[in-house]
Structure formats: structure tokens, C-alpha cells
Design a protein around this motif. Structure first.
Motif, PDB file in Angstrom:
ATOM      1  N   SER A   1      -8.960  16.764   5.509  1.00  0.00           N
ATOM      2  CA  SER A   1      -9.295  17.349   4.636  1.00  0.00           C
ATOM      3  C   SER A   1     -11.250  17.444   5.545  1.00  0.00           C
ATOM      4  O   SER A   1     -11.221  17.835   6.506  1.00  0.00           O
TER       5      SER A   1
ATOM      6  N   LYS B   1       1.123  -1.293   0.122  1.00  0.00           N
ATOM      7  CA  LYS B   1      -0.497  -0.192  -0.092  1.00  0.00           C
ATOM      8  C   LYS B   1       0.832   1.364  -0.218  1.00  0.00           C
ATOM      9  O   LYS B   1       1.752   1.378   0.776  1.00  0.00           O
ATOM     10  N   GLU B   2       0.462   2.526  -0.523  1.00  0.00           N
ATOM     11  CA  GLU B   2       1.213   3.845  -0.645  1.00  0.00           C
ATOM     12  C   GLU B   2       1.276   3.904   0.852  1.00  0.00           C
ATOM     13  O   GLU B   2       1.919   4.538   1.750  1.00  0.00           O
TER      14      GLU B   2
ATOM     15  N   PRO C   1     -10.608   6.824   2.379  1.00  0.00           N
ATOM     16  CA  PRO C   1      -9.146   7.309   1.626  1.00  0.00           C
ATOM     17  C   PRO C   1      -8.510   8.389   1.381  1.00  0.00           C
ATOM     18  O   PRO C   1      -8.980   9.191   2.010  1.00  0.00           O
ATOM     19  N   LEU C   2      -7.372   7.638   1.057  1.00  0.00           N
ATOM     20  CA  LEU C   2      -6.127   8.191   1.117  1.00  0.00           C
ATOM     21  C   LEU C   2      -6.969  10.020  -0.135  1.00  0.00           C
ATOM     22  O   LEU C   2      -6.516  10.761   0.163  1.00  0.00           O
ATOM     23  N   THR C   3      -7.632   9.456  -1.152  1.00  0.00           N
ATOM     24  CA  THR C   3      -7.899  10.407  -1.843  1.00  0.00           C
ATOM     25  C   THR C   3      -8.807  12.065  -1.213  1.00  0.00           C
ATOM     26  O   THR C   3      -8.875  12.485  -1.950  1.00  0.00           O
ATOM     27  N   MET C   4      -9.416  11.618  -0.529  1.00  0.00           N
ATOM     28  CA  MET C   4     -10.264  11.942   0.076  1.00  0.00           C
ATOM     29  C   MET C   4      -9.371  13.340   1.275  1.00  0.00           C
ATOM     30  O   MET C   4      -9.682  14.396   1.499  1.00  0.00           O
ATOM     31  N   TYR C   5      -8.832  12.980   1.442  1.00  0.00           N
ATOM     32  CA  TYR C   5      -7.516  14.521   2.728  1.00  0.00           C
ATOM     33  C   TYR C   5      -6.905  14.868   1.111  1.00  0.00           C
ATOM     34  O   TYR C   5      -6.206  14.693   0.558  1.00  0.00           O
ATOM     35  N   ASP C   6      -6.561  16.815   1.305  1.00  0.00           N
ATOM     36  CA  ASP C   6      -6.304  17.353   1.232  1.00  0.00           C
ATOM     37  C   ASP C   6      -4.993  18.033   0.831  1.00  0.00           C
ATOM     38  O   ASP C   6      -4.647  18.340   0.365  1.00  0.00           O
TER      39      ASP C   6
ATOM     40  N   TRP D   1      -1.595  17.403   2.912  1.00  0.00           N
ATOM     41  CA  TRP D   1      -0.503  15.942   3.792  1.00  0.00           C
ATOM     42  C   TRP D   1       0.948  16.276   4.627  1.00  0.00           C
ATOM     43  O   TRP D   1       1.242  17.685   3.362  1.00  0.00           O
TER      44      TRP D   1
END
Length: 124
Positions: A99, A43-44, A107-112, A114
Motif C-alpha cells: 500500500s 473474516k476474509e 483495512p484490507l481495502t487500503m492495499y493495492d 497482493w
């Protein structure tokens, strides 16, 4: 725009504790749900813990449940991850993320936004 800066990582023996911090810039910190992630095989990044905007809700990965505690202090624009009873398999770079949406398993894609990550190493 939100900038996140993690700190608190280090080297600790198995069974020990560390507290990670993630400081956020900007005046809208309380508008963001926050989470911690770490890399995992295949996983990433894998989900570790998340906390809602006010801190009233939180959720954890099964692998850390009962050992890690996520909290936040909106007055200081900071989210924390208290890690107890650390195991060698907890060794990783830990990233915080922000997020506008809160979900128990996001999911990772939900976070704006980092952070750059902080290294945690647990020796056996």
C-alpha cells in the motif's frame, strides 16, 4: 504495477520457526508500506503485521506480538516475516500486500497489490 511473490512456507512442528519472504517487482518498492495477512474464521483475511516504507515503523496483531517480526530490505525489494514459537492456530495461507499508505492497523481495502500466498502448517 507491483507484483508480489511469497515463499518460505511449509510444515513445521509447534514451537518451531519459519521465515516467509515476499519479493516485489518494480523499482518503487520503497514507496510502499508492506503487510502480511492470513485468513481467519469469519473474516476474509486478518491483519498480521505491517511495516512502513523505510522500515522505521512496524505493528503487529496481538495474536503474534512477541513471536513474529516483520522486516524489509529495500535494496532487494523484499519483505520478510520471521515467525517463532509457532502454534497450530498459526496454520494458514499467508499473503503479503502493498500500500502507498502506512497505518498501524490498515483495512484490507487500503492495499493495492497482493501476492498469491504461501501455506504455513503447524503440527501439534
Amino acid at each position: 504495477q507491483v507484483q508480489l511473490v511469497e515463499s518460505g512456507g511449509g510444515l513445521v512442528q509447534a514451537g518451531g520457526s519459519l521465515r516467509l519472504s515476499c519479493a516485489a517487482s518494480g523499482r518503487t518498492f520503497s514507496s510502499y508500506a508492506m503487510a502480511w495477512f492470513r485468513p481467519a474464521p469469519g473474516k476474509e483475511r486478518e491483519f498480521v503485521a505491517t511495516i512502513s516504507w523505510s522500515g522505521g515503523s512496524a505493528n503487529y496483531a496481538d495474536s503474534v506480538k512477541g513471536r513474529f517480526t516483520i522486516s524489509r530490505l529495500n535494496a532487494k525489494n523484499t519483505v520478510y516475516l520471521q515467525m517463532n514459537s509457532l502454534k497450530p492456530e498459526d496454520t494458514a495461507v499467508y499473503y503479503c500486500a502493498a500500500s502507498l499508505i502506512y497505518k498501524d492497523y490498515a483495512p484490507l481495502t487500503m492495499y493495492d497489490y497482493w501476492g498469491q500466498g504461501t501455506q504455513v502448517t503447524v503440527s501439534s
